[in-house]
Design an enzyme around this catalytic site. Structure first.
Site, mmCIF file in Angstrom:
data_model
loop_
_atom_site.group_PDB
_atom_site.id
_atom_site.type_symbol
_atom_site.label_atom_id
_atom_site.label_comp_id
_atom_site.label_asym_id
_atom_site.label_seq_id
_atom_site.Cartn_x
_atom_site.Cartn_y
_atom_site.Cartn_z
ATOM 1 N N LYS A 89 40.316 36.842 48.667
ATOM 2 C CA LYS A 89 39.656 38.121 49.079
ATOM 3 C C LYS A 89 38.008 37.967 48.855
ATOM 4 O O LYS A 89 37.330 38.545 49.279
ATOM 5 C CB LYS A 89 40.115 39.006 48.558
ATOM 6 C CG LYS A 89 39.958 39.412 46.767
ATOM 7 C CD LYS A 89 40.706 40.478 46.257
ATOM 8 C CE LYS A 89 40.244 40.523 44.714
ATOM 9 N NZ LYS A 89 41.163 41.276 43.857
ATOM 10 N N ARG A 110 43.936 49.751 35.456
ATOM 11 C CA ARG A 110 43.756 49.938 36.802
ATOM 12 C C ARG A 110 45.432 50.095 37.202
ATOM 13 O O ARG A 110 46.101 51.124 36.835
ATOM 14 C CB ARG A 110 43.067 48.559 37.429
ATOM 15 C CG ARG A 110 42.769 49.032 38.775
ATOM 16 C CD ARG A 110 41.819 47.697 39.283
ATOM 17 N NE ARG A 110 42.764 46.547 39.739
ATOM 18 C CZ ARG A 110 42.207 45.513 40.343
ATOM 19 N NH1 ARG A 110 41.167 45.115 40.362
ATOM 20 N NH2 ARG A 110 43.349 44.563 40.453
HETATM 21 C C1 LIG Z 1 41.366 40.146 42.826
HETATM 22 C C2 LIG Z 1 42.661 39.804 42.058
HETATM 23 C C3 LIG Z 1 42.903 38.697 41.558
HETATM 24 C C4 LIG Z 1 41.704 37.628 41.531
HETATM 25 O O1 LIG Z 1 40.805 37.754 40.749
HETATM 26 P P1 LIG Z 1 39.356 36.812 40.621
HETATM 27 O O2 LIG Z 1 38.670 37.497 39.595
HETATM 28 O O3 LIG Z 1 38.698 36.587 41.966
HETATM 29 O O4 LIG Z 1 40.228 35.420 40.156
HETATM 30 C C5 LIG Z 1 44.037 38.703 40.780
HETATM 31 N N1 LIG Z 1 44.895 39.749 40.716
HETATM 32 C C6 LIG Z 1 44.618 40.963 41.462
HETATM 33 C C7 LIG Z 1 45.606 41.886 41.032
HETATM 34 C C8 LIG Z 1 43.483 40.820 42.084
HETATM 35 O O5 LIG Z 1 43.260 42.150 42.793
#
Ligand SMILES: *Cc1c(COP(=O)(O)O)cnc(C)c1O
Length: 359
Positions: A36, A131
């Site tokens: 993402k 969150r």
């Molecule tokens: C975005 C996200 C990740 C990955 O995060 P990074 O900081 O890019 O490694 C993992 N778990 C969830 C639930 C996320 O939303």
């Protein structure tokens, strides 16, 4: 040639991705590759697959769909708690999703049955970052038992947590033990050992690198740390050296002038409505770049490759540099290069105004 340009070094990216994967695999931890932060760029997806990732994740269903188009054998993993309005689409393009409410899980089960599928779910638990995730232990056990007994088109893979996002909570061995202890209770409640204990994102990777990750964590979801090396400030850990960084922003100088460093007149708010303080350092040499917040978010997160250049601010279309201390003699039309941080990576990857060049 057009600027601003975001340069992606394929070999470095593959190498960094392989190293993260190997580091996790060596401790028996599955690394899920998260795309993402790079807007699911096709080439990045392809490189992560080449590097050996078997499961790729995103918070956006369109990116998961693209992963399946590129390679249907890759397992797709939805990171954001599903919207009720996207459940149909989700079941058709995601093999696995993170969840926290029975209401949504029941709907997932109904749609999975309609589509003749068994959809994998991981239940998020709250470990203090505040969150997503279930906070109450009774609710957690009730949720997993309901899935196990009643929701036949869902497969409960395990539980997970998220840290270091809203509440800035650091993943520590203690937080991981908290998650493992919840996992044990879940396994006991459903009468079989769950396969997945998903211990967080890139910010949990330093525990793997320092080998302080407790046994029992089976999975990490890693995006950021495959792409950029910005964990060193808070986590005392550099994933890879600056020289090995695969992503570089190049932007062009459109004005070069000596100007006072303190604005002149009555100070109100900046272009984004923020009240700011300005340090008076006298007359400084400034370069104006043709790239701004519309392209990259917060320009103060840029990391200039010239160590004597300082980013002092910007607006939608401009970034302002103080180049007074630089040993380089910049001219109008020169290109200045930067490494980036998370918000910049996210914005640059999706901006239609920024050319992507793969080298
Ligand atoms: C975005 C996200 C990740 C990955 O995060 P990074 O900081 O890019 O490694 C993992 N778990 C969830 C639930 C996320 O939303």
């Amino acid at each position: 040639m057009s600027y601003p340009k975001f340069i992606i070094d394929k070999k470095k990216l593959k190498n960094n991705a392989m190293n993260a994967l190997k580091m996790c695999n060596n401790l028996g931890i599955e690394a899920v590759g998260v795309v993402k932060a790079v807007n699911g760029l096709d080439k990045v997806i392809e490189i992560l697959i080449e590097a050996g990732f078997k499961t790729l994740a995103s918070s956006r269903l369109s990116q998961l769909k693209k992963i399946k188009e590129i390679n249907p054998n890759i397992l797709t993993y939805d990171l954001r708690i599903p919207m009720l309005s996207e459940v149909d689409e989700l079941v058709s393009c995601a093999d696995i999703s993170l969840n926290s409410s029975l209401e949504v899980l029941k709907e997932l089960n109904r749609v999975a049955s309609e589509q003749n599928k068994v959809h994998g779910v991981i239940i998020m638990t709250e470990c203090g970052d505040l969150r997503e995730g279930i906070f109450d232990e009774e609710e957690l056990l009730n949720t997993v038992c309901t899935i196990e007994k009643e929701l036949k088109n869902l497969h409960l893979l395990g539980i997970g947590t998220n840290l270091g996002c809203y509440g800035s909570i650091m993943p520590t061995p203690e937080k991981m033990m908290e998650l493992i202890s919840k996992a044990d209770k879940v396994s006991e409640a459903i009468g079989r050992r769950i396969e997945v204990v998903s211990g967080g994102a890139s910010t949990s990777l330093p525990l793997v690198a320092k080998e302080t990750m407790p046994k029992g964590i089976t999975q990490l979801r890693i995006g950021d740390a495959l792409y950029i090396s910005d964990l060193d400030d808070c986590f005392d850990y550099k994933v890879f050296s600056d020289d090995d960084e695969a992503f570089t922003l190049q932007a062009e100088i459109i004005e070069l002038k000596d100007k006072p460093s303190h604005p002149i007149g009555t100070i109100a708010v900046d272009a984004f409505g923020n009240k700011k303080e300005y340090e008076d350092k006298g007359i400084r040499r400034r370069a104006l770049l043709a790239v701004g917040r519309q392209d990259l978010g917060d320009c103060l997160h840029l990391r200039p490759l010239d160590p004597n250049v300082e980013v002092i601010g910007g607006s939608s279309d401009h970034t302002i540099l103080d180049i007074t201390e630089s040993e380089h003699c910049y001219k109008i039309g020169d290109i200045v290069s930067f490494h980036v941080m998370y918000e910049n990576l996210l914005m640059l990857s999706q901006s239609e105004y920024v050319e992507k060049e793969y080298i």
